[in-house]
Design an enzyme around this catalytic site. Structure first.
Site, PDB file in Angstrom:
ATOM      1  CB  SER A   1      -0.922  -0.065   1.214  1.00 33.59           C
ATOM      2  OG  SER A   1      -1.212   1.191   1.693  1.00 33.59           O
TER       3      SER A   1
ATOM      4  CG  ASP B   1       7.288  -3.458  -1.352  1.00 29.05           C
ATOM      5  OD1 ASP B   1       7.853  -4.526  -1.613  1.00 29.05           O
ATOM      6  OD2 ASP B   1       6.750  -3.242  -0.249  1.00 29.05           O
TER       7      ASP B   1
HETATM    8  C1  MEV Z   1       8.409  -5.798   1.914  1.00 29.22           C
HETATM    9  O1  MEV Z   1       7.321  -5.811   1.005  1.00 29.22           O
HETATM   10  C2  MEV Z   1       9.529  -6.628   1.368  1.00 29.22           C
HETATM   11  C3  MEV Z   1      10.757  -6.720   2.273  1.00 29.22           C
HETATM   12  O2  MEV Z   1      11.671  -7.601   1.615  1.00 29.22           O
HETATM   13  C4  MEV Z   1      11.394  -5.384   2.519  1.00 29.22           C
HETATM   14  C5  MEV Z   1      12.056  -4.799   1.281  1.00 29.22           C
HETATM   15  O3  MEV Z   1      12.416  -5.503   0.361  1.00 29.22           O
HETATM   16  O4  MEV Z   1      12.251  -3.570   1.285  1.00 29.22           O
HETATM   17  C6  MEV Z   1      10.394  -7.352   3.610  1.00 29.22           C
END
Ligand code: MEV
Length: 320
Positions: free
Chosen positions: A106, A150
């Site tokens: 999000s 993300d």
């Molecule tokens: C978060 O969606 C994914 C993680 O690997 C953190 C990141 O890659 O920045 C936990």
């Protein structure tokens, strides 16, 4: 004559991570995909000096010192520093159908849509690489050490193979693939989980390194299994990665119970998606069993949905 109010709206999708979350922060490949839930951001002029940000009935001034909308404030401040502050303030209006803190990207989707809409509103052409860079400064605000996965999944849409040093490569989706996404209902903070994993790495550096190598290897295998349509193998990789995520401490007893409940004869595999500690689980249904599986899961988890990966990432919502 009344002057026309110009506004720009951009939207961007949330994401799931199919393989390699957390390990991607430590240098491995990971595979992520966009989902058909989006955040949308409209930028217009306030006609006054101050800028404001609004979402879900809350409004804050850009200059207010409290923590509300910290990510968006960081992006707006960065864009004003890059392109100059407009003489009139801007109004940033956020709407989203991605639950926040759900592990479904999000904050990245809001960051991407904000960076794109504000850049364009100020009269600049938003280049993809610049949007990723600007949106990332918002992500850094919420979770200190993001890999960028993300943001890249949200900008580009479709499925991507990602490494924090080499960036994102699109994974060709020559056949339709469906995941069941189950939100556990428990919000969590990515930054806390990323810090917890860093501690685990410190405690057991050698084993952590081996798991990072495994995540790297299996991310490449995920690409093979998706392009070759080998869903049983993809499901086996998801189950194996769930064991790794559990070992690094980002699963919980309720997530373990949820995963056990969704691993039925209708599914090939299931795992946490994103940071864990709550958030969401993805399940790979067997062919023609997706609706059956959704029915079974939705009885206890109302926020469950079937997701076919959309090719569209960042999108303009009004004629520009
Ligand atoms: C978060 O969606 C994914 C993680 O690997 C953190 C990141 O890659 O920045 C936990």
């Amino acid at each position: 004559m009344k002057s026309e109010i110009k506004s720009v709206t951009a939207s961007a999708p949330g994401k799931i991570i199919i393989c390699g979350e957390h390990f991607v922060v430590h240098g491995s490949y990971a595979v992520a995909a966009a989902i058909d839930r989006r955040a949308s951001v409209t930028v217009s002029s306030t006609g006054e000096k101050d800028s404001s940000i609004s979402s879900r009935g809350l409004t804050a001034s850009l200059d207010s010192k409290h923590g509300l909308f910290a990510t968006t404030k960081a992006i707006v401040t960065r864009i004003f520093a890059d392109y100059g502050k407009p003489s009139n303030g801007v109004r940033i209006y956020i709407s989203s159908d991605i639950p926040s803190g759900s592990g479904l990207g999000s904050s990245a989707a809001v960051s991407v849509a904000t960076a794109a809409a504000l850049t364009k509103f100020l009269g600049h052409q938003p280049e993809e690489s610049k949007i990723c860079e600007t949106a990332s400064c918002g992500e850094k605000e919420v979770h200190g050490n993001p890999s960028g996965i993300d943001i890249h999944a949200s900008v580009s849409g479709g499925m991507i193979l990602f490494n924090k040093n080499s960036g994102a490569k699109p994974v060709p989706l020559n056949r339709s693939i469906q995941f069941l996404v189950v939100y556990s209902g428990r919000q969590r903070k990515t930054s806390e989980l990323v810090s917890k994993v860093a501690l685990k790495k410190k405690e057991s550096p050698k084993f952590f390194e081996r798991l990072t190598e495994a995540a790297n290897f299996f991310s490449l295998e995920v690409v093979e299994s998706v392009t070759g349509g080998d869903l049983p193998y993809l499901g086996a990789i998801m189950n194996m990665m769930q064991a790794s995520l559990s070992w690094i401490g980002v699963s919980t007893s309720s997530l373990d119970a949820l995963i056990e409940a969704v691993l039925t004869e209708d599914s090939y595999g299931a795992k946490i998606t994103g940071a864990g500690g709550g958030g969401s689980v993805i399940v790979l249904p067997k062919a023609d069993r997706a609706d059956q599986l959704l029915k079974h899961v939705a009885a206890n988890y109302k926020d469950s949905f079937l997701c076919t990966i959309p090719q569209e990432g960042l999108r303009w919502e009004n004629p520009q």
